[in-house]
Design an enzyme around this catalytic site. Structure first.
Site, mmCIF file in Angstrom:
data_model
loop_
_atom_site.group_PDB
_atom_site.id
_atom_site.type_symbol
_atom_site.label_atom_id
_atom_site.label_comp_id
_atom_site.label_asym_id
_atom_site.label_seq_id
_atom_site.Cartn_x
_atom_site.Cartn_y
_atom_site.Cartn_z
ATOM 1 N N LYS A 126 0.834 -1.203 0.000
ATOM 2 C CA LYS A 126 0.000 0.000 0.000
ATOM 3 C C LYS A 126 0.867 1.251 0.000
ATOM 4 O O LYS A 126 0.622 2.193 -0.756
ATOM 5 C CB LYS A 126 -0.950 -0.020 1.217
ATOM 6 C CG LYS A 126 -2.027 -1.083 1.090
ATOM 7 C CD LYS A 126 -2.801 -1.316 2.379
ATOM 8 C CE LYS A 126 -3.742 -2.513 2.188
ATOM 9 N NZ LYS A 126 -4.484 -2.891 3.395
ATOM 10 N N GLN A 176 -4.403 -1.715 9.711
ATOM 11 C CA GLN A 176 -4.358 -3.028 9.069
ATOM 12 C C GLN A 176 -4.919 -4.116 9.993
ATOM 13 O O GLN A 176 -4.522 -4.214 11.152
ATOM 14 C CB GLN A 176 -2.903 -3.350 8.675
ATOM 15 C CG GLN A 176 -2.734 -4.647 7.927
ATOM 16 C CD GLN A 176 -3.396 -4.639 6.541
ATOM 17 O OE1 GLN A 176 -3.296 -3.658 5.804
ATOM 18 N NE2 GLN A 176 -4.080 -5.721 6.198
ATOM 19 N N ASP A 214 -10.801 2.634 3.974
ATOM 20 C CA ASP A 214 -11.043 1.190 3.822
ATOM 21 C C ASP A 214 -12.535 0.912 3.656
ATOM 22 O O ASP A 214 -12.925 -0.190 3.277
ATOM 23 C CB ASP A 214 -10.546 0.435 5.071
ATOM 24 C CG ASP A 214 -9.269 -0.341 4.808
ATOM 25 O OD1 ASP A 214 -8.960 -0.582 3.623
ATOM 26 O OD2 ASP A 214 -8.593 -0.708 5.783
#
Ligand code: NAD
Length: 295
Positions: free
Chosen positions: A53, A97, A120
């Site tokens: 990412k 994460q 997200d």
């Protein structure tokens, strides 16, 4: 013979398009999109994902910040980091994460993220907006799948779509997106799961199948009709003595035999996987431009 949907290639194309947009912002003296990623602990797969990412941010010209915390980080400490990122005007969006270490409640952390920075798309505020067809940060994997269908000009309207798996991050949101009154969308969707009876009767009449169960090579040729479109979300490690790492990656679809009947199919790896990072970048760009919640 089926057409292969090249997720890796498409992700690169979209990244190039984002890079062009970032260059325009830079030339105009605007604010450069800035994504932050928080990684707690040493989970090997998570480290790879976060590294990807951050590298993708660099590729498109975004600013990025990586916050690494060791496994002993407490829930309170992580909540403080989330609060700081929520209040930092420089940061357009951030991700924490998953999975988190067991002593940290993932739901509590997800709920603490400001929906305006939830790139997200996991916060219930964004999920609810998505379900109602309002502007929202779409969750990365379903957003990536929608991009694939769109860019490959795959006709979805009025089609029978069968989704296998009802997780909050893939199965349930993609079933909502496919049935929304939008383009791509307007499909007739069946959401199948572990309690579905006679699953094969559903898959056999499907024009499009999204497989997201996490069971290696679950979907076989006898379960699909000729000309079906297959989106294989599964990423499963299967022991393989001949592979360098001792395992190989396989999807939820028995690729060779299903590909022989499919009109389109995504490979694993190189299909849905690369598209998820692209979604994250697109959401961050949207946030920087105030496209979802305004400036
Ligand atoms: P999950 O593991 O949380 O849930 C699995 C789902 O499959 C459940 O809803 C369950 O009801 C259903 N299921 C299990 N057995 C079934 C059966 N026999 N018949 C019908 N349904 C059944 O799901 P997830 O987190 O969405 O992950 C699914 C797969 O997708 C995993 O392999 C995961 O690694 C992969 N994944 C890939 C990406 C990507 O970027 N490509 C992103 C997320 C997840």
């Amino acid at each position: 013979m089926s057409n292969i949907i090249d997720g890796k290639g498409l992700a690169n194309t979209i990244k190039e398009e984002i890079a062009v947009e970032v260059a325009k912002i830079r030339d105009a003296g605007g604010k450069i999109p800035h994504l932050a990623a928080v990684l707690v602990g040493e989970d090997a797969a998570s480290q790879v994902y976060v590294r990807n990412k951050v590298r993708s941010c660099e590729q498109v010209g975004f600013e990025s910040t990586m916050i690494r915390k060791d496994i002993s980080t407490t829930e309170e400490e992580l909540l403080e980091i989330v609060a700081e990122l929520n209040n930092d005007d420089e940061i357009d969006g951030f991700i924490v994460q998953l999975p988190l270490p067991k002593h940290i409640n993932e739901e509590k952390i997800t709920l603490a993220i400001d929906p305006r920075k939830d790139v997200d798309g996991f916060h219930p505020a964004n999920f609810g907006r998505m379900a109602q067809g309002l502007p929202a940060y779409l969750p990365a994997t379903p957003f990536g799948i929608m991009q694939m269908l769109d860019r490959y000009d795959i006709d979805v309207e009025g089609k029978e779509c069968v989704v296998l798996g009802r997780s909050n991050i893939v199965g349930t949101p993609i079933s909502i997106l496919l049935s929304r009154k939008a383009r791509p969308g307007n499909a007739t969707v069946s959401l199948c799961h572990s309690r579905t009876k006679d699953l094969k009767s559903h898959t056999l009449r499907a024009d499009i199948i999204i497989a997201a169960l996490g069971i290696p090579e679950f979907l076989t040729a006898d379960m699909v009709k000729e000309g079906v479109v297959i989106i294989d979300v599964g990423i499963n490690r299967v022991d393989d003595e001949n592979a360098k790492r001792g395992y190989r990656l396989t999807g939820d679809v028995k690729y060779d035999e299903v590909a022989a009947k499919a009109s389109y199919i995504t490979p694993v790896p190189g299909g849905v996987g690369p598209m998820t990072v692209t979604s994250l970048l697109m959401n961050t760009l949207k946030s920087c431009r105030g496209e979802v919640y305004g400036k």
